[in-house]
Design an enzyme around this catalytic site. Structure first.
Site, mmCIF file in Angstrom:
data_model
loop_
_atom_site.group_PDB
_atom_site.id
_atom_site.type_symbol
_atom_site.label_atom_id
_atom_site.label_comp_id
_atom_site.label_asym_id
_atom_site.label_seq_id
_atom_site.Cartn_x
_atom_site.Cartn_y
_atom_site.Cartn_z
ATOM 1 N N ASP A 454 -7.820 27.623 3.730
ATOM 2 C CA ASP A 454 -7.889 28.541 2.805
ATOM 3 C C ASP A 454 -9.072 29.153 2.207
ATOM 4 O O ASP A 454 -9.515 30.280 1.886
ATOM 5 C CB ASP A 454 -6.724 28.449 1.612
ATOM 6 C CG ASP A 454 -7.014 27.332 1.019
ATOM 7 O OD1 ASP A 454 -7.740 26.389 1.269
ATOM 8 O OD2 ASP A 454 -6.255 26.905 -0.245
HETATM 9 C C1 LAN Z 1 -9.676 20.235 -3.249
HETATM 10 C C2 LAN Z 1 -10.463 21.168 -3.865
HETATM 11 C C3 LAN Z 1 -10.099 22.571 -3.211
HETATM 12 C C4 LAN Z 1 -8.678 22.538 -2.648
HETATM 13 C C5 LAN Z 1 -8.038 24.012 -2.150
HETATM 14 C C6 LAN Z 1 -9.376 24.789 -1.321
HETATM 15 C C7 LAN Z 1 -7.827 24.685 -3.488
HETATM 16 C C8 LAN Z 1 -6.788 23.886 -1.405
HETATM 17 O O1 LAN Z 1 -6.445 24.920 -1.218
HETATM 18 C C9 LAN Z 1 -6.988 23.043 -0.195
HETATM 19 C C10 LAN Z 1 -7.524 21.494 -0.745
HETATM 20 C C11 LAN Z 1 -8.818 21.419 -1.397
HETATM 21 C C12 LAN Z 1 -9.727 21.786 -0.328
HETATM 22 C C13 LAN Z 1 -8.962 20.316 -1.982
HETATM 23 C C14 LAN Z 1 -8.534 18.889 -1.649
HETATM 24 C C15 LAN Z 1 -8.778 17.669 -2.358
HETATM 25 C C16 LAN Z 1 -9.820 17.512 -3.156
HETATM 26 C C17 LAN Z 1 -10.845 17.700 -2.216
HETATM 27 C C18 LAN Z 1 -9.944 18.754 -4.164
HETATM 28 C C19 LAN Z 1 -8.744 18.964 -4.972
HETATM 29 C C20 LAN Z 1 -11.105 18.655 -4.779
HETATM 30 C C21 LAN Z 1 -11.043 16.989 -5.126
HETATM 31 C C22 LAN Z 1 -10.026 16.355 -4.218
HETATM 32 C C23 LAN Z 1 -10.518 15.172 -3.881
HETATM 33 C C24 LAN Z 1 -9.378 14.521 -2.832
HETATM 34 C C25 LAN Z 1 -10.631 14.367 -4.943
HETATM 35 C C26 LAN Z 1 -11.228 12.753 -4.418
HETATM 36 C C27 LAN Z 1 -10.125 12.045 -4.775
HETATM 37 C C28 LAN Z 1 -9.520 11.217 -3.677
HETATM 38 C C29 LAN Z 1 -8.085 10.873 -3.883
HETATM 39 C C30 LAN Z 1 -10.082 10.895 -2.516
#
Ligand code: LAN
Length: 727
Positions: A454
């Site tokens: 996305d």
């Molecule tokens: C994010 C941030 C953005 C998010 C969107 C683009 C909004 C979504 O549509 C797809 C997934 C994604 C890219 C996403 C996946 C998981 C993330 C990277 C996070 C929520 C930001 C932080 C999170 C990450 C897993 C944090 C670290 C923690 C762990 C459990 C490893």
């Protein structure tokens, strides 16, 4: 550097550093780092900007704008303010905090590898934790809005101690009492057990096995970790390496003291193997399945007799994957957890004098953000692409982008978007199990460089909007590059028609029964998400308007299947469960937009109609909407105690996309959002906007500008249209 005791004020509100000396540097590809200037000369040479001040919580004292006469005026005022927060390079920096389990990785990982912090960074991290401790019990949760848990409290307690806070500091006395009331650190969830073991204040025997051997299984096996969700596998690679060697820091006085402070019983008499599945009730979100406990028991028997050559080969493979990840991402790495674990591996194998260590130190700063409550560790190195895409789309769709005073700022945004697109596949591509990146837009920066479905969709949409609709905008992103994006997206569709986050679903659903993390849900494999799916539908629909001949049949086929997924994933009540924003209002906005783009609106589609009815059922007396993050834990709507501006905008946008025929609910929502606007055009921060893994909230503070401006501008146009239709 020294971790010696600091003289810490007792209150989190006391000013720790001089906030007029902090500066945000935005360099290269939108990279963010905070710097503390020590001298007046430095301050004069590098003056503090409105952008710095805003994020530090220093009032900008901007003059009041003329009171808005209508919603479009309010949106215009909103953008007048928001332009102050645009960086010179075209993007909008922002804070990305919320999770409370990231700073422990930062501080423990740095401590065990001898990587220092500046005095000011230490002070501000302490201040952050003081401010974030729950006033009632002094503990910390999984995220800033969550209740106190052992995970949050034990780990952040350790952080405070490493940073130099005395065990007798009132805040730590209180936190320790809460930790003990929760049963002490023996009941910490598995990721906590891991960090405490690294620090040598928890015995490795108290961990369930993390066998590196999984990585030398044949790739075709359904359990092979390359099939796991990328965040999970990227964390488990260095974890398996460090478990495999039972890495632990050398004992010192602090470690000996922590062994006394963290537990309710004598550390040396703890039955460690009995603690492997001991997880405090307050922490548990996804308990282990029976199947998993059996598997762990078998692995526990295997562990002492692990075949040395196999273990060696597995460790070598894990190390190679760590190096490849570091090099693929310019040492930025996928996220903050694996970042610090990779650092420990590299410090151990390559040494503290190595280039790898130096580069890890450099990029560590990108996760550290100073805000009004102090310094935190962010969920990624920022949300640069995500934020710039939404405000760009808002400006173009509302017509504000066409106004003379805004054009230059949009063209600057296009320049930033142009440099952010990934034009090649990663250096190590197949060998590190990566998905293609050519044509993608990442969530944050080009250097981090991960494809997300996305963010790629929104990147494409934002670029096309500016290039197609803003007068005098240069065509920086060529047709070929846009086609690369489309090629990439077309290859990301899952068997069920939906789109996942970073990759196609690679593993079987039953892998979710082997989720070892206890505190996060749905983390083992990729899943199709309504939001990701809808962004892709939207992007492809917009692309084909301008380029109707490029892979037209493929695009049609992918859209048809994606829309079908969207239909199937709508709940009987009419909502879609959002996975990355809170919650139904977030997903509804995306879903209704993409349905509208394929001609499905209130009057033509039962799906769109049901979505509107579902939302209207939840509109409040004040005209707004408010959902608690608890909705994401249960997938059942839970009201927030307060109406939320951002969620109100999402719900209203959904009604507008669906062309809901009656003006009243939209007018009421507009009034609510306008009533919360400040005289300088801004809105205040309210509750957290984002979520991940079902249980952790995360901040998207830029949303209070992009979605308000977008909704108010669109509502104005739509209400005019409704009036015209009537007359
Ligand atoms: C994010 C941030 C953005 C998010 C969107 C683009 C909004 C979504 O549509 C797809 C997934 C994604 C890219 C996403 C996946 C998981 C993330 C990277 C996070 C929520 C930001 C932080 C999170 C990450 C897993 C944090 C670290 C923690 C762990 C459990 C490893």
């Amino acid at each position: 550097m020294s971790y010696a005791s600091l003289d810490i004020p007792t209150s989190g509100e006391t000013s720790f550093t001089d906030y007029s000396r902090w500066r945000l540097r935005s360099s290269e590809d939108g990279r963010h780092t905070w710097h503390y200037l020590k001298t007046d000369e430095e301050c004069q040479a590098w003056p503090q900007t409105n952008l710095d001040k805003y994020w530090l919580g220093i009032p900008l004292n901007l003059p009041a704008l003329p009171p808005p006469k209508n919603a479009l005026d309010a949106a215009r005022n909103g953008y007048k303010f928001y332009k102050h927060l645009q960086d010179a390079d075209g993007h909008w920096p922002g804070e990305y905090g919320g999770p409370m389990f990231l700073m422990p990785g930062l501080v423990i990982g740095s401590y065990v590898t001898g990587m220092g912090f500046t005095h000011e960074e230490k002070l501000e991290m302490i201040r952050y934790l003081l401010n974030r401790a729950h006033p009632d019990d002094g503990g910390w949760g999984l995220h800033i809005e969550g209740h106190s848990t052992v995970f949050g409290t034990a780990l952040n307690y350790v952080v405070m101690r490493i940073l130099g806070v005395s065990a007798e500091h009132p805040a730590l006395v209180k936190a320790r009492a809460t930790l003990h009331k929760l049963g002490g650190a023996t009941g910490v969830p598995s990721w906590g057990k891991f960090w405490l073991s690294i620090l040598n204040v928890y015995d490795w025997e108290g961990n369930n096995p993390i066998p590196p051997e999984l990585w030398v299984f044949p790739d075709v096996l359904p359990i092979h970790p390359h099939r796991w969700w990328i965040h999970t596998r990227t964390v488990y690679i260095p974890m398996a390496y460090l478990y495999g060697m039972r890495y632990k820091m050398e004992e010192n006085d602090l470690i000996l003291a922590l062994r006394q402070e963290l537990y309710t019983q004598d550390y040396y008499s703890i039955d460690w193997p009995a603690q492997r599945n001991n997880i405090c009730e307050a922490d548990l979100y996804v308990p282990h399945t029976k199947l998993f406990d059996i598997l762990y028991a078998i692995l526990g028997v295997y562990e002492p007799c692990a075949l040395p050559p196999l273990r060696k080969a597995a460790m070598e493979k894990c190390y190679r994957l760590v190096v490849q990840e570091d090099e693929n991402t310019g040492y930025q790495t996928l996220g903050p957890v694996s970042k610090m674990m990779n650092l420990i591996v590299r410090a151990h194998v390559d040494g503290r004098e190595s280039e790898a260590y130096r580069l890890h130190a450099e990029k560590r700063a990108d996760f550290m953000w100073v805000g009004p409550e102090g310094m935190r560790m962010c969920g990624t190195n920022g949300s640069q692409l995500w934020d710039i895409a939404f405000i760009t789309e808002a400006l173009v769709e509302t017509g504000l982008g066409e106004e003379e005073e805004n054009r230059e700022s949009l063209i600057q945004a296009l320049r930033w978007l142009d440099q952010c697109q990934l034009q090649n596949n990663p250096k190590y591509y197949e060998s590190s199990y990566r998905h293609a990146t050519k044509g993608a837009w990442p969530f944050s920066t080009r250097t981090q460089g991960y494809t997300v479905s996305d963010t790629t969709g929104e990147g494409l949409k934002a670029v096309m909007y500016i290039q197609e609709h803003v007068e005098s905008a240069p065509r920086l992103v060529s047709e070929r590059r846009l086609c690369d994006t489309v090629d990439l997206l077309l290859d990301m569709q899952n068997y069920d028609g939906g789109f996942a986050s970073y990759e196609i679903i690679r593993g079987p659903k039953w892998l979710e029964y082997l989720n070892p993390a206890e505190v996060f849900g749905a983390i083992m494999i990729e899943h199709s998400y309504p939001e990701c799916t809808t962004s892709v539908i939207t992007a492809l629909s917009i692309f084909r308007k301008t380029y109707p001949n490029y892979r037209a049949a493929d695009i049609q086929h992918v859209i048809d299947r994606a829309v079908d997924f969207l239909h199937k994933s709508q709940s009987p009540e009419g909502g879609w469960v959002g996975s990355w924003g809170i919650c139904f209002t977030y997903a509804a906005q995306f879903a209704c937009e993409s349905l509208a783009l394929v001609g499905e609106t209130y009057s033509t589609s039962t799906y769109a109609r049901k979505a509107c009815e579902f939302l209207l059922k939840h509109q409040r007396a004040d005209g707004g909407w408010g959902e608690s993050y608890k909705t994401c834990e249960t997938s059942i709507w839970v009201e927030h105690e307060n109406t939320q501006v951002v969620q109100t905008c999402w719900a209203t946008m959904a009604l507008i996309y669906a062309q809901y025929p009656k003006p009243e609910p939209i007018e009421r929502a507009v009034r609510l959002v306008m009533s919360r606007q400040n005289s300088d055009g801004s809105w205040n921060q309210e509750a957290m906007e984002g979520i991940f893994n079902k249980s952790v909230t995360i901040a998207y503070p830029n949303f209070k500008f992009s979605f308000t401006i977008w909704m108010l501008g669109r509502a104005h146009l739509y209400l005019e249209e409704l009036r015209a239709r009537k007359s």
